[in-house]
Design a protein around this motif. Structure first.
Motif, PDB file in Angstrom:
ATOM      1  N   ARG A  41      28.515 -54.611  24.881  1.00  0.00           N
ATOM      2  CA  ARG A  41      28.114 -55.787  24.105  1.00  0.00           C
ATOM      3  C   ARG A  41      28.955 -57.000  24.483  1.00  0.00           C
ATOM      4  O   ARG A  41      28.430 -58.097  24.709  1.00  0.00           O
ATOM      5  N   ASP A  42      30.265 -56.809  24.590  1.00  0.00           N
ATOM      6  CA  ASP A  42      31.152 -57.918  24.935  1.00  0.00           C
ATOM      7  C   ASP A  42      30.936 -58.402  26.371  1.00  0.00           C
ATOM      8  O   ASP A  42      30.953 -59.608  26.628  1.00  0.00           O
ATOM      9  N   LEU A  43      30.734 -57.474  27.289  1.00  0.00           N
ATOM     10  CA  LEU A  43      30.455 -57.867  28.673  1.00  0.00           C
ATOM     11  C   LEU A  43      29.159 -58.663  28.764  1.00  0.00           C
ATOM     12  O   LEU A  43      29.096 -59.700  29.424  1.00  0.00           O
ATOM     13  N   LEU A  44      28.135 -58.191  28.078  1.00  0.00           N
ATOM     14  CA  LEU A  44      26.850 -58.876  28.091  1.00  0.00           C
ATOM     15  C   LEU A  44      26.976 -60.268  27.472  1.00  0.00           C
ATOM     16  O   LEU A  44      26.469 -61.247  28.038  1.00  0.00           O
ATOM     17  N   ALA A  45      27.661 -60.377  26.358  1.00  0.00           N
ATOM     18  CA  ALA A  45      27.841 -61.670  25.695  1.00  0.00           C
ATOM     19  C   ALA A  45      28.591 -62.657  26.596  1.00  0.00           C
ATOM     20  O   ALA A  45      28.232 -63.837  26.669  1.00  0.00           O
ATOM     21  N   GLU A  46      29.602 -62.186  27.290  1.00  0.00           N
ATOM     22  CA  GLU A  46      30.360 -63.081  28.178  1.00  0.00           C
ATOM     23  C   GLU A  46      29.506 -63.505  29.372  1.00  0.00           C
ATOM     24  O   GLU A  46      29.549 -64.675  29.788  1.00  0.00           O
ATOM     25  N   ALA A  47      28.719 -62.584  29.918  1.00  0.00           N
ATOM     26  CA  ALA A  47      27.829 -62.940  31.022  1.00  0.00           C
ATOM     27  C   ALA A  47      26.815 -63.986  30.561  1.00  0.00           C
ATOM     28  O   ALA A  47      26.571 -64.978  31.262  1.00  0.00           O
ATOM     29  N   GLU A  48      26.250 -63.804  29.370  1.00  0.00           N
ATOM     30  CA  GLU A  48      25.293 -64.769  28.827  1.00  0.00           C
ATOM     31  C   GLU A  48      25.964 -66.131  28.612  1.00  0.00           C
ATOM     32  O   GLU A  48      25.378 -67.181  28.922  1.00  0.00           O
ATOM     33  N   HIS A  49      27.169 -66.121  28.092  1.00  0.00           N
ATOM     34  CA  HIS A  49      27.915 -67.358  27.863  1.00  0.00           C
ATOM     35  C   HIS A  49      28.120 -68.115  29.181  1.00  0.00           C
ATOM     36  O   HIS A  49      27.918 -69.333  29.262  1.00  0.00           O
ATOM     37  N   ARG A  50      28.514 -67.397  30.215  1.00  0.00           N
ATOM     38  CA  ARG A  50      28.755 -68.036  31.516  1.00  0.00           C
ATOM     39  C   ARG A  50      27.462 -68.522  32.155  1.00  0.00           C
ATOM     40  O   ARG A  50      27.439 -69.584  32.785  1.00  0.00           O
ATOM     41  N   LEU A  51      26.378 -67.770  31.993  1.00  0.00           N
ATOM     42  CA  LEU A  51      25.093 -68.224  32.510  1.00  0.00           C
ATOM     43  C   LEU A  51      24.651 -69.505  31.793  1.00  0.00           C
ATOM     44  O   LEU A  51      24.189 -70.454  32.431  1.00  0.00           O
ATOM     45  N   ALA A  52      24.793 -69.531  30.476  1.00  0.00           N
ATOM     46  CA  ALA A  52      24.420 -70.725  29.707  1.00  0.00           C
ATOM     47  C   ALA A  52      25.227 -71.939  30.146  1.00  0.00           C
ATOM     48  O   ALA A  52      24.698 -73.051  30.227  1.00  0.00           O
ATOM     49  N   ALA A  53      26.497 -71.734  30.450  1.00  0.00           N
ATOM     50  CA  ALA A  53      27.352 -72.838  30.905  1.00  0.00           C
ATOM     51  C   ALA A  53      26.880 -73.414  32.234  1.00  0.00           C
ATOM     52  O   ALA A  53      27.163 -74.575  32.547  1.00  0.00           O
ATOM     53  N   ARG A  76      19.044 -54.310  20.715  1.00  0.00           N
ATOM     54  CA  ARG A  76      20.059 -54.647  19.706  1.00  0.00           C
ATOM     55  C   ARG A  76      20.809 -55.926  20.079  1.00  0.00           C
ATOM     56  O   ARG A  76      21.366 -56.598  19.211  1.00  0.00           O
ATOM     57  N   SER A  77      20.798 -56.263  21.361  1.00  0.00           N
ATOM     58  CA  SER A  77      21.470 -57.473  21.842  1.00  0.00           C
ATOM     59  C   SER A  77      20.531 -58.676  21.869  1.00  0.00           C
ATOM     60  O   SER A  77      20.891 -59.728  22.399  1.00  0.00           O
ATOM     61  N   GLY A  78      19.324 -58.537  21.338  1.00  0.00           N
ATOM     62  CA  GLY A  78      18.397 -59.652  21.209  1.00  0.00           C
ATOM     63  C   GLY A  78      17.327 -59.754  22.286  1.00  0.00           C
ATOM     64  O   GLY A  78      16.527 -60.684  22.279  1.00  0.00           O
ATOM     65  N   TYR A  79      17.286 -58.816  23.210  1.00  0.00           N
ATOM     66  CA  TYR A  79      16.277 -58.834  24.260  1.00  0.00           C
ATOM     67  C   TYR A  79      14.996 -58.182  23.757  1.00  0.00           C
ATOM     68  O   TYR A  79      15.026 -57.314  22.887  1.00  0.00           O
ATOM     69  N   SER A  80      13.870 -58.615  24.310  1.00  0.00           N
ATOM     70  CA  SER A  80      12.591 -58.011  23.945  1.00  0.00           C
ATOM     71  C   SER A  80      11.811 -57.680  25.215  1.00  0.00           C
ATOM     72  O   SER A  80      12.028 -58.274  26.273  1.00  0.00           O
ATOM     73  N   ILE A  81      10.914 -56.745  25.079  1.00  0.00           N
ATOM     74  CA  ILE A  81      10.098 -56.315  26.207  1.00  0.00           C
ATOM     75  C   ILE A  81       8.979 -57.340  26.410  1.00  0.00           C
ATOM     76  O   ILE A  81       8.294 -57.719  25.470  1.00  0.00           O
ATOM     77  N   GLU A  82       8.834 -57.799  27.653  1.00  0.00           N
ATOM     78  CA  GLU A  82       7.779 -58.727  28.015  1.00  0.00           C
ATOM     79  C   GLU A  82       6.761 -57.998  28.890  1.00  0.00           C
ATOM     80  O   GLU A  82       7.145 -57.145  29.693  1.00  0.00           O
ATOM     81  N   PRO A  83       5.485 -58.346  28.753  1.00  0.00           N
ATOM     82  CA  PRO A  83       4.494 -57.717  29.634  1.00  0.00           C
ATOM     83  C   PRO A  83       4.624 -58.290  31.050  1.00  0.00           C
ATOM     84  O   PRO A  83       4.409 -59.477  31.276  1.00  0.00           O
TER      85      PRO A  83
END
Length: 93
Positions: A41-53, A76-83
């Motif tokens: 969870r923490d690794l994913l959040a940091e990767a998302e933070h850096r991508l957003a930056a 659980r981390s907020g992602y959803s399945i897309e077709p």
């Protein structure tokens, strides 16, 4: 590439990229002994933070359909399945 450390030991990693259009989480892994502790969870959040930056507004990833535990982790981390249709080509046989 980000790594999570427990002392001097690498216990998790995430590989993410941004090509100017959208971000990608290419790989995330956490040692079995450290799962359930928030490392992923923490690794994913940091990767998302850096991508957003970098200006990234959307992150994509792919999971093998049969990997229910990983699908659940990302949901659980907020992602959803897309077709989508995922295509591949073997270059070596």
């Amino acid at each position: 590439m980000l790594v999570a450390l427990d002392g001097a030991s690498v216990v998790g990693s995430v590989m993410a990229g941004y090509e100017g259009h959208r971000g990608w989480i290419s790989r995330i892994a956490v040692l079995a002994s450290h799962r359930g502790r928030g490392v992923g969870r923490d690794l994913l959040a940091e990767a998302e933070h850096r991508l957003a930056a970098l200006g990234c507004v959307k992150v994509n990833l792919q999971v093998v359909e049969s990997n229910a535990a990983t699908v659940s982790f990302y949901e659980r981390s907020g992602y959803s399945i897309e077709p989508r249709i995922s295509m591949s080509k073997l270059l070596r046989r």
